[in-house]
Design a protein around this motif. Structure first.
Motif, PDB file in Angstrom:
ATOM      1  N   ALA A   9     -27.544 -58.696  32.352  1.00  0.00           N
ATOM      2  CA  ALA A   9     -28.752 -58.092  31.760  1.00  0.00           C
ATOM      3  C   ALA A   9     -29.410 -59.231  30.793  1.00  0.00           C
ATOM      4  O   ALA A   9     -30.530 -59.472  30.688  1.00  0.00           O
ATOM      5  CB  ALA A   9     -28.671 -56.602  30.856  1.00  0.00           C
ATOM      6  N   PHE A  10     -28.610 -59.850  30.209  1.00  0.00           N
ATOM      7  CA  PHE A  10     -29.005 -60.925  29.256  1.00  0.00           C
ATOM      8  C   PHE A  10     -29.582 -62.111  29.894  1.00  0.00           C
ATOM      9  O   PHE A  10     -30.502 -62.728  29.384  1.00  0.00           O
ATOM     10  CB  PHE A  10     -27.845 -61.345  28.167  1.00  0.00           C
ATOM     11  CG  PHE A  10     -27.878 -60.504  27.165  1.00  0.00           C
ATOM     12  CD1 PHE A  10     -28.694 -60.561  26.239  1.00  0.00           C
ATOM     13  CD2 PHE A  10     -26.570 -59.539  27.242  1.00  0.00           C
ATOM     14  CE1 PHE A  10     -28.589 -59.568  25.084  1.00  0.00           C
ATOM     15  CE2 PHE A  10     -26.596 -58.873  26.155  1.00  0.00           C
ATOM     16  CZ  PHE A  10     -27.487 -58.745  24.942  1.00  0.00           C
ATOM     17  N   GLU A  12     -31.276 -61.632  32.867  1.00  0.00           N
ATOM     18  CA  GLU A  12     -32.638 -61.377  33.239  1.00  0.00           C
ATOM     19  C   GLU A  12     -33.629 -61.422  31.853  1.00  0.00           C
ATOM     20  O   GLU A  12     -34.790 -61.919  31.967  1.00  0.00           O
ATOM     21  CB  GLU A  12     -32.641 -60.012  33.682  1.00  0.00           C
ATOM     22  CG  GLU A  12     -32.088 -59.943  34.774  1.00  0.00           C
ATOM     23  CD  GLU A  12     -32.705 -60.718  35.878  1.00  0.00           C
ATOM     24  OE1 GLU A  12     -33.969 -60.707  35.943  1.00  0.00           O
ATOM     25  OE2 GLU A  12     -31.912 -61.320  36.739  1.00  0.00           O
ATOM     26  N   LEU A  13     -32.840 -61.432  30.549  1.00  0.00           N
ATOM     27  CA  LEU A  13     -33.879 -61.559  29.324  1.00  0.00           C
ATOM     28  C   LEU A  13     -34.372 -62.779  29.062  1.00  0.00           C
ATOM     29  O   LEU A  13     -35.188 -63.155  28.756  1.00  0.00           O
ATOM     30  CB  LEU A  13     -33.081 -61.083  28.229  1.00  0.00           C
ATOM     31  CG  LEU A  13     -33.556 -61.173  26.511  1.00  0.00           C
ATOM     32  CD1 LEU A  13     -34.961 -60.528  26.628  1.00  0.00           C
ATOM     33  CD2 LEU A  13     -32.808 -60.457  25.857  1.00  0.00           C
ATOM     34  N   PHE A  16     -37.168 -63.749  31.115  1.00  0.00           N
ATOM     35  CA  PHE A  16     -38.084 -63.341  30.808  1.00  0.00           C
ATOM     36  C   PHE A  16     -38.744 -64.307  29.619  1.00  0.00           C
ATOM     37  O   PHE A  16     -40.091 -64.613  29.472  1.00  0.00           O
ATOM     38  CB  PHE A  16     -38.143 -61.642  30.267  1.00  0.00           C
ATOM     39  CG  PHE A  16     -39.386 -61.444  29.649  1.00  0.00           C
ATOM     40  CD1 PHE A  16     -40.369 -60.952  30.392  1.00  0.00           C
ATOM     41  CD2 PHE A  16     -39.366 -61.119  28.213  1.00  0.00           C
ATOM     42  CE1 PHE A  16     -41.438 -60.386  29.730  1.00  0.00           C
ATOM     43  CE2 PHE A  16     -40.373 -60.879  27.699  1.00  0.00           C
ATOM     44  CZ  PHE A  16     -41.516 -60.282  28.402  1.00  0.00           C
ATOM     45  N   LEU A  17     -37.901 -64.578  28.788  1.00  0.00           N
ATOM     46  CA  LEU A  17     -38.149 -65.487  27.636  1.00  0.00           C
ATOM     47  C   LEU A  17     -38.732 -66.865  28.278  1.00  0.00           C
ATOM     48  O   LEU A  17     -39.472 -67.556  27.623  1.00  0.00           O
ATOM     49  CB  LEU A  17     -37.101 -65.622  26.799  1.00  0.00           C
ATOM     50  CG  LEU A  17     -36.315 -64.323  26.079  1.00  0.00           C
ATOM     51  CD1 LEU A  17     -35.444 -64.669  25.168  1.00  0.00           C
ATOM     52  CD2 LEU A  17     -37.843 -63.773  25.119  1.00  0.00           C
ATOM     53  N   TRP A  67     -33.749 -69.890  23.195  1.00  0.00           N
ATOM     54  CA  TRP A  67     -33.058 -68.866  23.616  1.00  0.00           C
ATOM     55  C   TRP A  67     -33.253 -68.447  25.075  1.00  0.00           C
ATOM     56  O   TRP A  67     -32.250 -68.147  25.742  1.00  0.00           O
ATOM     57  CB  TRP A  67     -33.381 -67.316  22.828  1.00  0.00           C
ATOM     58  CG  TRP A  67     -32.979 -67.095  21.436  1.00  0.00           C
ATOM     59  CD1 TRP A  67     -33.561 -67.307  20.413  1.00  0.00           C
ATOM     60  CD2 TRP A  67     -31.558 -66.945  21.190  1.00  0.00           C
ATOM     61  NE1 TRP A  67     -32.838 -67.092  19.619  1.00  0.00           N
ATOM     62  CE2 TRP A  67     -31.767 -67.018  19.854  1.00  0.00           C
ATOM     63  CE3 TRP A  67     -30.462 -66.917  22.089  1.00  0.00           C
ATOM     64  CZ2 TRP A  67     -30.398 -66.922  19.048  1.00  0.00           C
ATOM     65  CZ3 TRP A  67     -29.368 -66.730  21.252  1.00  0.00           C
ATOM     66  CH2 TRP A  67     -29.251 -66.803  19.935  1.00  0.00           C
ATOM     67  N   ILE A 110     -26.754 -60.197  20.146  1.00  0.00           N
ATOM     68  CA  ILE A 110     -26.318 -60.369  21.403  1.00  0.00           C
ATOM     69  C   ILE A 110     -24.813 -60.254  21.364  1.00  0.00           C
ATOM     70  O   ILE A 110     -24.295 -59.822  22.220  1.00  0.00           O
ATOM     71  CB  ILE A 110     -26.845 -61.746  21.876  1.00  0.00           C
ATOM     72  CG1 ILE A 110     -28.239 -61.854  21.955  1.00  0.00           C
ATOM     73  CG2 ILE A 110     -25.969 -62.254  23.019  1.00  0.00           C
ATOM     74  CD1 ILE A 110     -28.668 -63.285  22.519  1.00  0.00           C
ATOM     75  N   LEU A 134     -37.837 -57.149  22.275  1.00  0.00           N
ATOM     76  CA  LEU A 134     -36.818 -57.834  23.360  1.00  0.00           C
ATOM     77  C   LEU A 134     -35.612 -56.900  23.587  1.00  0.00           C
ATOM     78  O   LEU A 134     -35.257 -56.719  24.715  1.00  0.00           O
ATOM     79  CB  LEU A 134     -36.320 -59.176  22.614  1.00  0.00           C
ATOM     80  CG  LEU A 134     -37.225 -60.292  22.725  1.00  0.00           C
ATOM     81  CD1 LEU A 134     -36.496 -61.638  22.186  1.00  0.00           C
ATOM     82  CD2 LEU A 134     -38.134 -60.372  23.882  1.00  0.00           C
ATOM     83  N   TYR A 137     -36.896 -54.590  26.276  1.00  0.00           N
ATOM     84  CA  TYR A 137     -37.156 -55.290  27.396  1.00  0.00           C
ATOM     85  C   TYR A 137     -35.437 -55.129  28.076  1.00  0.00           C
ATOM     86  O   TYR A 137     -35.431 -54.882  29.070  1.00  0.00           O
ATOM     87  CB  TYR A 137     -37.518 -56.687  27.274  1.00  0.00           C
ATOM     88  CG  TYR A 137     -37.388 -57.473  28.776  1.00  0.00           C
ATOM     89  CD1 TYR A 137     -38.543 -57.230  29.676  1.00  0.00           C
ATOM     90  CD2 TYR A 137     -36.290 -58.270  29.191  1.00  0.00           C
ATOM     91  CE1 TYR A 137     -38.554 -57.798  31.012  1.00  0.00           C
ATOM     92  CE2 TYR A 137     -36.428 -58.701  30.447  1.00  0.00           C
ATOM     93  CZ  TYR A 137     -37.525 -58.599  31.218  1.00  0.00           C
ATOM     94  OH  TYR A 137     -37.255 -59.169  32.345  1.00  0.00           O
ATOM     95  N   LEU A 138     -34.466 -55.305  27.200  1.00  0.00           N
ATOM     96  CA  LEU A 138     -33.174 -55.437  27.857  1.00  0.00           C
ATOM     97  C   LEU A 138     -32.806 -53.989  28.110  1.00  0.00           C
ATOM     98  O   LEU A 138     -32.219 -54.065  29.175  1.00  0.00           O
ATOM     99  CB  LEU A 138     -32.262 -55.898  26.583  1.00  0.00           C
ATOM    100  CG  LEU A 138     -30.846 -55.915  26.750  1.00  0.00           C
ATOM    101  CD1 LEU A 138     -30.579 -57.195  27.587  1.00  0.00           C
ATOM    102  CD2 LEU A 138     -29.978 -56.109  25.500  1.00  0.00           C
ATOM    103  N   VAL A 141     -34.434 -53.464  31.599  1.00  0.00           N
ATOM    104  CA  VAL A 141     -33.698 -54.028  32.467  1.00  0.00           C
ATOM    105  C   VAL A 141     -32.321 -53.519  32.979  1.00  0.00           C
ATOM    106  O   VAL A 141     -31.897 -53.055  34.164  1.00  0.00           O
ATOM    107  CB  VAL A 141     -33.036 -55.436  32.008  1.00  0.00           C
ATOM    108  CG1 VAL A 141     -32.227 -56.163  33.084  1.00  0.00           C
ATOM    109  CG2 VAL A 141     -34.488 -56.315  32.293  1.00  0.00           C
TER     110      VAL A 141
END
Length: 353
Positions: A9-10, A12-13, A16-17, A67, A110, A134, A137-138, A141
């Protein structure tokens, strides 16, 4: 959820960033939920400076890219490989975040979520919008994280442990208020550079990045220079001239004018190049638009000084051998996931409560 699923999941974050930068902000193929989040996040970045006048688009983009670079599977694996998180019993962790630079509390969030805990977050009034976005968004996902992050504007209640960041004054309040809970309480810290006079121009330009990024508001910004007794500041001034445009930002310029006037009215001796003042001072915490400096006799003496003052220092920039945890010139605002604030291992703390 497994640790591997939370890592995914992170990652994917992070993807995105990675779409948002000063050079190019364009949606990329394969990034999840861009249809729901990309345009809204672009708009939020545009509005960031109206929420906090220090949060210019350039500074927000820099934070986002930092990030994005950090949140890769390789980095997450390296970060967490030395911990046993299989036996962590989920608890609610209260987070009281600072707001001096964009997403400054993101690492704490996180850390809590990746270890399987729940975060109860009280954001700073100076940074109330980026982190909640954010988190949304997480959750999009990975919907199983829906209950992993809760934001509150009220007094923290119903938590098992706390991580709180504030000034030295608020830290005393935190220590009293949270005395019965496991806690990490962070106070004021500043960063310093130890110069020898043998630095290259490229290194001194990098030092300018360490000084001026985020307008000098972060604890990892260099606010103090240690220089040898015979140090010639000319190469320093020539190198940081690259950052002269910072004076065109009104809020910074106002601080420069005010702090320079205070120094002059107090009859302090300062050096000045039109956008930065430097002043001989034993303190680490200099005002915005100013850096303090102090002379040192020899390498052994400055090493001892740094060891004595280690509770006041976030990081040290230097080429001198034997400086524990030293950071390369230009890299203070590019911490890795395993570079813990105040040197306190957040994951170790979260894995044992």
């Amino acid at each position: 959820m497994t640790l591997a699923e939370r890592k995914t999941a992170f990652v994917e974050l992070g993807k995105f960033l990675g779409q948002f930068s000063t050079e190019n902000t364009t949606p990329k193929e394969g990034v999840q939920h861009n249809d729901l989040f990309f345009d809204n996040f672009s708009n939020l970045i545009e509005l960031s400076q109206s929420h906090n006048r220090w949060f210019t688009k350039d500074e927000v983009y820099f934070a986002l890219q930092s990030w994005a670079d950090a949140l890769t599977l390789d980095n997450l694996d390296k970060w967490l490989s030395n911990y046993n998180l299989d036996t962590v019993e989920p608890k609610t962790i209260g987070l009281i975040l600072a707001g001096n630079i964009p997403l400054v509390g993101f690492h704490d969030l996180i850390s809590v979520v990746i270890t399987g805990h729940k975060a109860l977050v009280k954001t700073s009034s100076n940074d109330q919008h980026l982190l909640p976005f954010l988190a949304k968004y997480l959750i999009a996902v990975e919907p199983r994280l829906e209950n992993a992050v809760t934001f509150t504007e009220q007094k923290l209640e119903g938590f098992d442990a706390v991580i709180a960041t504030g000034s030295n004054n608020t830290a005393r309040y935190f220590e009293y208020y949270f005395k019965d809970k496991p806690s990490i309480i962070r106070k004021n810290r500043n960063s310093a550079a130890i110069l020898t006079g043998n630095e290259s121009k490229e290194e001194l330009v990098g030092l300018g990045e360490d000084i001026f990024r985020y307008f000098g508001l972060g604890c990892r910004n260099v606010s103090k220079l240690f220089v040898p007794n015979d140090y010639d500041f000319t190469p320093f001034w020539e190198a940081i001239y690259e950052y002269r445009d910072i004076i065109h930002y009104e809020k910074y310029a106002n601080n420069y004018d005010y702090n320079k006037a205070v120094f002059l009215m107090s009859n302090f001796k300062i050096l000045d190049n039109g956008f930065l003042t430097i002043k001989e001072d034993s303190s680490y915490s200099s005002p915005i638009s100013s850096v303090f400096y102090e002379f040192y006799e020899n390498t052994d003496a400055i090493k001892q000084r740094i060891e004595t003052d280690k509770e006041l220092i976030q990081c040290i920039v230097s080429n001198i051998d034997g400086i524990e945890g030293k950071v390369a010139f230009g890299d203070t605002q590019k911490p890795q996931l395993w570079d813990y604030a105040d040197g306190v291992d957040t994951i170790a703390f979260l894995s044992k409560i």
